[in-house]
Design an enzyme around this catalytic site. Structure first.
Site, PDB file in Angstrom:
ATOM      1  CB  SER B 217      -1.111   0.343   1.226  1.00  0.00           C
ATOM      2  OG  SER B 217      -0.304   0.120   2.092  1.00  0.00           O
ATOM      3  N   GLY B 219      -0.232   4.206   0.132  1.00  0.00           N
ATOM      4  CA  GLY B 219      -1.034   5.797   0.322  1.00  0.00           C
ATOM      5  C   GLY B 219      -1.677   6.085  -0.836  1.00  0.00           C
ATOM      6  CB  ALA B 220      -2.557   9.474  -1.834  1.00  0.00           C
ATOM      7  N   GLY B 222      -2.233   4.280  -4.402  1.00  0.00           N
ATOM      8  CA  GLY B 222      -2.814   3.379  -3.869  1.00  0.00           C
ATOM      9  C   GLY B 222      -1.933   1.442  -3.799  1.00  0.00           C
ATOM     10  N   GLY B 248      -5.176   0.818   5.898  1.00  0.00           N
ATOM     11  CA  GLY B 248      -4.977  -0.282   5.406  1.00  0.00           C
ATOM     12  C   GLY B 248      -6.294  -1.231   4.772  1.00  0.00           C
ATOM     13  CG  ASP B 249      -6.968  -1.686   9.619  1.00  0.00           C
ATOM     14  OD1 ASP B 249      -5.998  -2.686   9.853  1.00  0.00           O
ATOM     15  OD2 ASP B 249      -7.738  -1.902  10.346  1.00  0.00           O
TER      16      ASP B 249
END
Lengths: 309, 309
Positions: B217, B219-220, B222, B248-249
């Site tokens: 992941s 962050g912004a 994707g 993230g979950d």
């Protein structure tokens, strides 16, 4: 016994972190919990000084249960808290291990219903009958009328029980008008009440508003007392370094114990300042260092205030 | 059912304050509490997507009781947490109302005894028999061996249950070596594992260490997925603003639901990114905005990664 009233009791939680930095994540390295709220702190110090103490106020929910369980393990303190539907607030002190500085987060407290407030007042009147003095301490939780302390002061006076008030803002303003025996504001609280930051002028104004005696806590400079018997300054021998949490509550315990022991004002003030400094010096927030207290007690300078001339 | 494992469950508390300033006192204007720990967040999203979910891990003390009481009110989530003597940790998110920025304080968690860890392992083996997939989520509380996730991955593989691992540090390093089907590190966790901040190189290295598929992941930006079927980037249509807690979950929930529904990788990734962005957009931390999710789902760009050429 001495009665302390804490309408907004709290489960005081202390977190140790390396250094608090806003908008980042922190691993808490140590968590401690203890019963809190000003009146509970005052009671613990009074009990340690050998006085019988009863605490009242409100407790509810899982935090209220945790608070009462821990209070049951505190020798010399009798629990007369009124159970409520709402949940007792938490306060969190985040202490930086690098500097010892602390950041405080205070929850607002539970909503008290009119029936719960009525039940408290009834219990309070009964408790007053066996009280030698009463301290009204701290903020009011939502639902308790802002004039609550004024009513409790009138009830204490009607029962001929000396009453000390330690609060701030509008509850202090209304409480002072009900003529308590002692108010113990800090410099900011006193300035908010009177509009003056000058101790003599501000305490004179607070007395004019109704307080019989005003003991202003001036932080590291000790106490300034404006009483019917005279004016005094009580100062510690040196600036002490440590955690000031609970120092004001220890001062209240010193004043109250001195009152019920009928000590003259200078001795009450010396005790209050010594307890306060010994609290700053203690490793655990809100406890006091007994040997520091005993040493300091002889070193407090209590002087008749010259500005009163 | 889908099984999520959260060894270090938490009671997640959110405080709203005007603006957090170190070494001052703050009045908390709003307090919210909910069951937390990554696997519990994943379970809530899976249940909202219509999947049957069972949660396991540890819970104890007054915070564990509060967590389980609230979990009982969460439709679609079955509580199979193992009771322990210690007290479930709290996490506190302090959100500035002026900016929306948040500061995180995480307690370490209870000490787990060898007997409690053994009881958990036994219950886990039984739960695996009816699981279509399992997610192993978050940090390990004190007392749980650092190789715990590696053992749980081997047990899942022996039971032919696909297993996703979402953790960090040494538990991630050891877990990857046990050959999980999917690992979902963020950029920092992946760099700590592999020594590289470059997604292609780092995910290739993580696969070489044992992970069948690596979904990083970013962050912004994707997700970046390195799988036996190919490499993809999945990106949201625009930068979304809000609270990233739980994003993230939600991505893990998207990947797991896609796995059990046997969706091809590009669809799994689109779902994971849309859920993640819809979580950032939701007013309550860790919830997702369903209508935003449905709108975003068609707008996620999933491209075969050109750098793989």
């Amino acid at each position: 016994m001495i009665l302390t009233v804490t309408p907004n009791t709290a489960l005081d939680i202390t977190y140790r972190v390396r250094s608090l930095r806003p908008h980042t994540a922190h691993r808490v390295t140590e968590v401690t919990e203890r019963p809190g709220g000003k009146g509970l702190n005052v009671a613990r110090v009074l009990a340690a000084l050998g006085h019988e103490v009863t605490v009242t106020g409100f407790a509810g929910g899982v935090t209220g249960r945790a608070l009462r369980d821990q209070l049951a393990d505190t020798p010399g303190v009798v629990d007369a808290l009124i159970p409520v539907e709402g949940t007792t607030r938490r306060t969190i002190a985040v202490v930086d291990t690098t500097t010892g500085d602390s950041t405080q987060l205070n929850e607002p407290g539970p909503q008290i219903t009119p029936a719960e407030w009525a039940a408290f007042q009834e219990a309070y009147e009964v408790l007053l009958r066996s009280a030698s003095a009463v301290a009204l301490c701290g903020s009011l939780p939502p639902g308790v009328p802002v004039g609550a302390y004024a009513g409790l002061i009138r009830a204490a006076r009607a029962a001929a029980v000396p009453v000390l008030l330690d609060t701030s803002g509008e509850p202090l303003r209304r409480g002072v008008a009900a003529r308590p025996d002692i108010v113990k504001p800090n410099a900011d609280e006193l300035a908010e009440l009177t509009g003056s930051h000058e101790p003599l002028q501000a305490t004179r104004d607070a007395r004019r508003r109704g307080a019989h005696a005003v003991v202003a806590s001036l932080g590291a400079q000790g106490l300034f007392a404006h009483t019917p018997d005279g004016l005094w300054r009580a100062t510690p021998p040196r600036r002490v370094h440590g955690n000031p949490t609970g120092a004001g509550d220890s001062a209240v315990a010193g004043l109250l114990s001195g009152l019920v022991e009928r000590l003259p004002w200078p001795e009450r003030l010396a005790r209050a300042v010594a307890l306060s400094a010994a609290t700053v010096l203690a490793p655990v927030a809100g406890e006091f260092d007994r040997s520091a207290y005993e040493t300091l007690l002889d070193q407090i300078a209590v002087t008749v205030d010259a500005t009163a001339a």
